[in-house]
Design a protein around this motif. Structure first.
Motif, PDB file in Angstrom:
ATOM      1  N   LEU A  19      59.527 -28.492  85.675  1.00  0.00           N
ATOM      2  CA  LEU A  19      58.649 -29.239  86.570  1.00  0.00           C
ATOM      3  C   LEU A  19      59.380 -30.379  87.266  1.00  0.00           C
ATOM      4  O   LEU A  19      59.188 -30.607  88.465  1.00  0.00           O
ATOM      5  CB  LEU A  19      57.446 -29.784  85.797  1.00  0.00           C
ATOM      6  N   VAL A  78      53.936 -20.036  89.506  1.00  0.00           N
ATOM      7  CA  VAL A  78      52.854 -21.015  89.330  1.00  0.00           C
ATOM      8  C   VAL A  78      53.118 -22.263  90.162  1.00  0.00           C
ATOM      9  O   VAL A  78      52.209 -22.766  90.842  1.00  0.00           O
ATOM     10  CB  VAL A  78      52.689 -21.361  87.832  1.00  0.00           C
ATOM     11  N   LEU A  79      54.344 -22.763  90.153  1.00  0.00           N
ATOM     12  CA  LEU A  79      54.661 -23.955  90.934  1.00  0.00           C
ATOM     13  C   LEU A  79      54.533 -23.696  92.434  1.00  0.00           C
ATOM     14  O   LEU A  79      54.073 -24.563  93.181  1.00  0.00           O
ATOM     15  CB  LEU A  79      56.068 -24.445  90.588  1.00  0.00           C
ATOM     16  N   VAL A  86      52.489 -21.537  93.843  1.00  0.00           N
ATOM     17  CA  VAL A  86      51.057 -21.443  94.148  1.00  0.00           C
ATOM     18  C   VAL A  86      50.434 -22.837  94.171  1.00  0.00           C
ATOM     19  O   VAL A  86      49.627 -23.155  95.058  1.00  0.00           O
ATOM     20  CB  VAL A  86      50.350 -20.519  93.126  1.00  0.00           C
ATOM     21  N   ILE A  87      50.806 -23.692  93.217  1.00  0.00           N
ATOM     22  CA  ILE A  87      50.281 -25.061  93.207  1.00  0.00           C
ATOM     23  C   ILE A  87      50.712 -25.805  94.464  1.00  0.00           C
ATOM     24  O   ILE A  87      49.892 -26.483  95.105  1.00  0.00           O
ATOM     25  CB  ILE A  87      50.747 -25.818  91.945  1.00  0.00           C
ATOM     26  N   ASN A  88      51.974 -25.677  94.860  1.00  0.00           N
ATOM     27  CA  ASN A  88      52.448 -26.325  96.081  1.00  0.00           C
ATOM     28  C   ASN A  88      51.735 -25.759  97.313  1.00  0.00           C
ATOM     29  O   ASN A  88      51.428 -26.492  98.248  1.00  0.00           O
ATOM     30  CB  ASN A  88      53.962 -26.164  96.210  1.00  0.00           C
ATOM     31  N   GLN A  89      51.471 -24.465  97.315  1.00  0.00           N
ATOM     32  CA  GLN A  89      50.771 -23.850  98.432  1.00  0.00           C
ATOM     33  C   GLN A  89      49.346 -24.386  98.528  1.00  0.00           C
ATOM     34  O   GLN A  89      48.858 -24.664  99.624  1.00  0.00           O
ATOM     35  CB  GLN A  89      50.741 -22.323  98.269  1.00  0.00           C
ATOM     36  N   ILE A  90      48.681 -24.551  97.392  1.00  0.00           N
ATOM     37  CA  ILE A  90      47.310 -25.055  97.394  1.00  0.00           C
ATOM     38  C   ILE A  90      47.268 -26.510  97.851  1.00  0.00           C
ATOM     39  O   ILE A  90      46.393 -26.894  98.629  1.00  0.00           O
ATOM     40  CB  ILE A  90      46.691 -24.910  95.985  1.00  0.00           C
ATOM     41  N   ILE A  91      48.222 -27.322  97.407  1.00  0.00           N
ATOM     42  CA  ILE A  91      48.211 -28.748  97.733  1.00  0.00           C
ATOM     43  C   ILE A  91      48.659 -29.001  99.163  1.00  0.00           C
ATOM     44  O   ILE A  91      47.990 -29.693  99.932  1.00  0.00           O
ATOM     45  CB  ILE A  91      49.097 -29.533  96.744  1.00  0.00           C
ATOM     46  N   ARG A 123      49.609 -26.612 101.675  1.00  0.00           N
ATOM     47  CA  ARG A 123      49.187 -25.570 102.622  1.00  0.00           C
ATOM     48  C   ARG A 123      50.166 -25.341 103.768  1.00  0.00           C
ATOM     49  O   ARG A 123      49.782 -25.316 104.934  1.00  0.00           O
ATOM     50  CB  ARG A 123      47.812 -25.895 103.179  1.00  0.00           C
ATOM     51  N   ASN A 142      56.455 -21.147 100.772  1.00  0.00           N
ATOM     52  CA  ASN A 142      56.549 -20.924  99.339  1.00  0.00           C
ATOM     53  C   ASN A 142      56.809 -19.468  99.002  1.00  0.00           C
ATOM     54  O   ASN A 142      56.895 -19.115  97.836  1.00  0.00           O
ATOM     55  CB  ASN A 142      55.257 -21.375  98.666  1.00  0.00           C
TER      56      ASN A 142
END
Length: 164
Positions: free
Chosen positions: A27, A118-119, A121-126, A128, A141
């Protein structure tokens, strides 16, 4: 924690600590990558000055950036120490540990691949950003997802293959 207290802990506790430090290392390195290369909040040559700022006037980095830098330095070192201590401790319990059990690449590959996915996807969600498959990891990403998926597949195939 002294080295003698490390050897007195059971292997399962050492393994849990090592797994937690491995996750923190992944992380923190991902966060460091984002700060340096993706969002350009930090210049690579200025990491030392940012992690331990002087009292003179100048930029004051936040706690997140300072903790990411410190964790990206300390967590991998401590992970290797605890991982080695776990392997040495387990070798004491077992008479003959096979060489492939000492350094097992499939779980490391599988865990790294899943962590990258996972990282990403999290970066993509935050953030965009547009989904772009760029294997230099400069934009989008998609590159993280592709590399993470490749690592996860390699780890799963190596883990569950039939050995004859």
């Amino acid at each position: 924690m002294s080295p003698s207290s490390l050897t007195s802990l059971p292997p399962s506790t050492l393994r849990r600590f090592a797994n937690a430090l491995g996750a923190i290392a992944i992380l923190s390195w991902f966060g460091l990558y984002l700060e340096i290369f993706r969002y350009h909040h930090l210049v690579l040559s200025q990491i030392g000055r940012v992690a331990w700022p002087s009292e003179t006037a100048g930029p004051r980095p936040g706690g997140f950036l300072r903790s990411v830098i410190v964790c990206s330095i300390l967590a991998p070192i401590l992970f290797v120490v605890l991982w080695t201590a776990t392997r040495v401790r387990m070798a004491r319990f077992v008479d003959a540990v096979p060489a492939r059990a000492i350094l097992s690449a499939p779980p490391i590959s599988l865990a790294s691949g899943v962590a990258l996915i996972v990282l990403a996807v999290i970066n993509q969600i935050i953030r965009r950003p547009p989904i772009v498959v760029d294997l230099t990891f400069r934009t989008g990403n998609g590159g993280f997802v592709v590399v993470g998926l490749a690592l996860a597949i390699i780890g799963a195939v190596l883990r569950y293959r039939k050995v004859t």
